[in-house]
Write a protein that holds these residues in place. Structure first.
Motif, mmCIF file in Angstrom:
data_model
loop_
_atom_site.group_PDB
_atom_site.id
_atom_site.type_symbol
_atom_site.label_atom_id
_atom_site.label_comp_id
_atom_site.label_asym_id
_atom_site.label_seq_id
_atom_site.Cartn_x
_atom_site.Cartn_y
_atom_site.Cartn_z
ATOM 1 N N ARG A 130 0.790 -1.298 -0.081
ATOM 2 C CA ARG A 130 0.054 -0.473 -0.144
ATOM 3 C C ARG A 130 0.757 0.947 -0.057
ATOM 4 O O ARG A 130 0.305 2.357 -0.598
ATOM 5 C CB ARG A 130 -0.977 -0.149 0.793
ATOM 6 C CG ARG A 130 -1.900 -1.014 1.105
ATOM 7 C CD ARG A 130 -2.917 -1.076 2.366
ATOM 8 N NE ARG A 130 -4.052 -2.087 2.129
ATOM 9 C CZ ARG A 130 -4.787 -3.079 2.817
ATOM 10 N NH1 ARG A 130 -4.674 -2.010 3.787
ATOM 11 N NH2 ARG A 130 -5.844 -3.591 2.592
ATOM 12 N N ASP A 131 1.881 1.462 0.693
ATOM 13 C CA ASP A 131 3.352 1.926 0.626
ATOM 14 C C ASP A 131 3.431 2.438 -0.765
ATOM 15 O O ASP A 131 3.567 3.786 -1.330
ATOM 16 C CB ASP A 131 3.680 2.743 2.115
ATOM 17 C CG ASP A 131 2.948 2.386 2.671
ATOM 18 O OD1 ASP A 131 2.180 2.455 3.870
ATOM 19 O OD2 ASP A 131 4.375 1.982 4.075
ATOM 20 N N ILE A 133 -2.487 -4.636 -6.046
ATOM 21 C CA ILE A 133 -4.099 -3.911 -4.829
ATOM 22 C C ILE A 133 -5.363 -4.124 -6.093
ATOM 23 O O ILE A 133 -6.099 -4.864 -5.142
ATOM 24 C CB ILE A 133 -3.071 -2.520 -4.129
ATOM 25 C CG1 ILE A 133 -2.178 -2.785 -3.095
ATOM 26 C CG2 ILE A 133 -4.954 -2.398 -3.941
ATOM 27 C CD1 ILE A 133 -1.944 -1.476 -2.953
ATOM 28 N N ALA A 164 -4.226 -7.876 -1.718
ATOM 29 C CA ALA A 164 -3.873 -7.642 -0.478
ATOM 30 C C ALA A 164 -5.211 -7.824 0.065
ATOM 31 O O ALA A 164 -5.342 -8.503 1.443
ATOM 32 C CB ALA A 164 -4.015 -5.744 -0.498
#
Length: 267
Positions: free
Chosen positions: A226-227, A240, A245
């Motif tokens: 996510r980062d 994603i 995820a």
């Protein structure tokens, strides 16, 4: 570029499938990968491993005319998904665990170096240099034997259990029945997890620590994805969007539901 030159390049460079975020090509008996800010650390690590007698890692051959790192090509079958039959065998599991142990033991002198530019900061306790992504898709197999490991981009100093936890997730594999990349019922997953850890040479305490680290390891992977996506990495944004995820979240819930049962037989 002429049509003739383009045809020659097409023959000379063969794109290797399975690399999720990096374009990797084979050129003869070498593999070419983009140079990254952490590449100097990977070169030092590979040189250290080979100097210590670990033959299952590629030698670094320098930088090519296009500015890419050149490494030895390791012949064999990489365990990309769907996992090939030979990679599902106990032989593959046992030899992969022993290969990971040899990497870890040989890397100890580098675990305390503070001058190497790893992709992610070192973790404490820095016992070894973790591969960071030790899974069938980063191992090379011949006749069901794990003979090599590739893609050290995620390597960094850290505790052994960090690598062991991810290896259990991928090799046992500790995945929910909904995960098409997995196989085996909970009892078989526990048996394979115990076999992997025993083949690595874990004590009872180390088996406990590795099993307990699986969920934190997956949560860290989700956070990293996510980062990276938030910082503009299109590959992780695509992962994603494709539901990776969410898949890991489902596996986390499954692992947490099975932990008491697995602990009884694995630890």
């Amino acid at each position: 570029m002429s049509a003739k030159n383009r045809a020659q390049n097409a023959v000379e460079e063969e794109e290797l499938t399975g690399g999720g975020t990096t374009r990797v090509v084979r050129v003869g008996d070498t593999v070419r990968r983009p140079v990254r800010p952490w590449s100097p650390a990977i070169r030092v690590l590979l040189q250290r491993l080979r100097a210590a007698g670990v033959t299952g890692v590629p030698a670094w051959r320098g930088v090519d005319e296009q500015g890419r790192d050149a490494f030895d090509y390791l012949p064999g079958e990489v365990g990309n998904y769907p996992v090939p039959r030979q990679v599902r065998t106990d032989t593959a599991l046992v030899t992969a665990a022993r290969l990971l142990r040899s990497l870890h033991d040989a890397s100890v002198p580098l675990a305390y170096r503070t001058d190497l530019p790893w992709q992610e900061p070192p973790m404490k306790p820095a016992e070894v240099v973790c591969h960071g992504d030790f899974a069938p898709y980063n191992c090379v197999f011949r006749d069901s034997v794990a003979v090599g490991v590739i893609d050290f981009d995620a390597a960094r100093p850290g505790p052994r259990r960090w690598d062991l936890a991810y290896a259990l997730y991928r090799f046992a594999p500790l995945t929910s029945p909904d995960n098409k990349d997995g196989f085996g019922d909970p009892a078989e997953q526990a048996r394979r997890a115990r076999l992997f850890l025993d083949s690595y040479g874990c004590t009872s305490e180390e088996r406990h620590d590795a099993l307990e680290a699986v969920v934190p390891r997956l949560r860290a992977l989700i956070a990293f994805m996510r980062d990276a996506a938030a910082n503009g990495d299109p590959n992780f944004a695509r992962h994603i969007e494709e539901g990776h995820a969410e898949l890991y979240q489902n596996d986390i819930a499954y692992i947490e539901s099975q932990l008491p049962r697995w602990s009884a037989s694995v630890v």
